[in-house]
Write a protein that holds these residues in place. Structure first.
Motif, PDB file in Angstrom:
ATOM      1  N   ALA A 163      -9.501  44.686   0.422  1.00 54.09           N
ATOM      2  CA  ALA A 163     -10.538  43.820   1.265  1.00 54.09           C
ATOM      3  C   ALA A 163     -11.297  44.819   2.042  1.00 54.09           C
ATOM      4  O   ALA A 163     -12.577  44.743   2.203  1.00 54.09           O
ATOM      5  N   LEU A 164     -10.855  45.826   2.652  1.00 57.49           N
ATOM      6  CA  LEU A 164     -11.319  46.897   3.425  1.00 57.49           C
ATOM      7  C   LEU A 164     -12.518  47.732   2.535  1.00 57.49           C
ATOM      8  O   LEU A 164     -13.282  47.749   3.027  1.00 57.49           O
ATOM      9  N   ALA A 165     -11.862  48.150   1.473  1.00 51.41           N
ATOM     10  CA  ALA A 165     -12.714  48.771   0.381  1.00 51.41           C
ATOM     11  C   ALA A 165     -14.075  47.941   0.087  1.00 51.41           C
ATOM     12  O   ALA A 165     -15.113  48.262   0.129  1.00 51.41           O
ATOM     13  N   ALA A 166     -13.722  46.735  -0.202  1.00 52.64           N
ATOM     14  CA  ALA A 166     -14.892  45.672  -0.879  1.00 52.64           C
ATOM     15  C   ALA A 166     -15.685  45.617   0.397  1.00 52.64           C
ATOM     16  O   ALA A 166     -17.074  45.241   0.322  1.00 52.64           O
ATOM     17  N   ALA A 167     -15.225  45.385   1.883  1.00 51.14           N
ATOM     18  CA  ALA A 167     -16.333  45.216   2.954  1.00 51.14           C
ATOM     19  C   ALA A 167     -16.931  46.353   3.080  1.00 51.14           C
ATOM     20  O   ALA A 167     -18.253  46.597   3.561  1.00 51.14           O
ATOM     21  N   ALA A 168     -16.335  47.779   2.900  1.00 53.70           N
ATOM     22  CA  ALA A 168     -17.092  49.051   3.332  1.00 53.70           C
ATOM     23  C   ALA A 168     -18.383  49.045   2.440  1.00 53.70           C
ATOM     24  O   ALA A 168     -19.191  49.698   2.584  1.00 53.70           O
ATOM     25  N   VAL A 169     -18.191  49.063   1.000  1.00 54.52           N
ATOM     26  CA  VAL A 169     -19.202  49.171  -0.055  1.00 54.52           C
ATOM     27  C   VAL A 169     -20.631  48.519   0.422  1.00 54.52           C
ATOM     28  O   VAL A 169     -21.614  49.437   0.514  1.00 54.52           O
ATOM     29  N   PRO A 170     -20.547  47.203   0.813  1.00 53.10           N
ATOM     30  CA  PRO A 170     -21.855  46.995   1.242  1.00 53.10           C
ATOM     31  C   PRO A 170     -22.456  47.384   2.467  1.00 53.10           C
ATOM     32  O   PRO A 170     -23.598  47.420   2.641  1.00 53.10           O
ATOM     33  N   LEU A 171     -21.375  47.558   3.323  1.00 47.81           N
ATOM     34  CA  LEU A 171     -21.953  48.195   4.735  1.00 47.81           C
ATOM     35  C   LEU A 171     -22.500  49.374   4.666  1.00 47.81           C
ATOM     36  O   LEU A 171     -23.416  49.741   5.264  1.00 47.81           O
ATOM     37  N   ILE A 172     -21.968  50.280   4.077  1.00 46.71           N
ATOM     38  CA  ILE A 172     -22.414  51.729   3.654  1.00 46.71           C
ATOM     39  C   ILE A 172     -23.857  51.438   2.910  1.00 46.71           C
ATOM     40  O   ILE A 172     -24.737  52.231   3.299  1.00 46.71           O
ATOM     41  N   ALA A 173     -23.748  50.724   1.953  1.00 45.60           N
ATOM     42  CA  ALA A 173     -25.117  50.729   1.228  1.00 45.60           C
ATOM     43  C   ALA A 173     -26.192  49.945   1.887  1.00 45.60           C
ATOM     44  O   ALA A 173     -27.402  50.805   1.911  1.00 45.60           O
ATOM     45  N   LEU A 174     -26.077  48.918   2.587  1.00 48.51           N
ATOM     46  CA  LEU A 174     -27.054  48.256   3.594  1.00 48.51           C
ATOM     47  C   LEU A 174     -27.460  49.509   4.684  1.00 48.51           C
ATOM     48  O   LEU A 174     -28.654  49.618   5.031  1.00 48.51           O
TER      49      LEU A 174
END
Length: 57
Positions: free
Chosen positions: A17-28
């Motif tokens: 869940a942490l990794a899945a939340a991190a990816v869109p935040l980094i991309a955005l």
């Protein structure tokens, strides 16, 4: 890989869940050039990797 049980499954779910939340935040954050979003995503990813590295069943 064998199915994990109990607390190990919860830890794995938290890590994913942490990794899945991190990816869109980094991309955005990178796309919009918003450094604080990029930073939050990076810290979430670091937390996910730390759990994967130090939490061994």
């Amino acid at each position: 890989m064998a199915d994990s049980w109990g607390p190990d499954r919860g830890v794995r779910r938290t890590m994913l869940a942490l990794a899945a939340a991190a990816v869109p935040l980094i991309a955005l954050g990178a796309a919009l050039d918003v450094l604080w979003l990029l930073g939050i995503g990076a810290w979430l990813l670091i937390a996910a990797f730390a759990i994967a590295l130090f939490r061994r069943p």
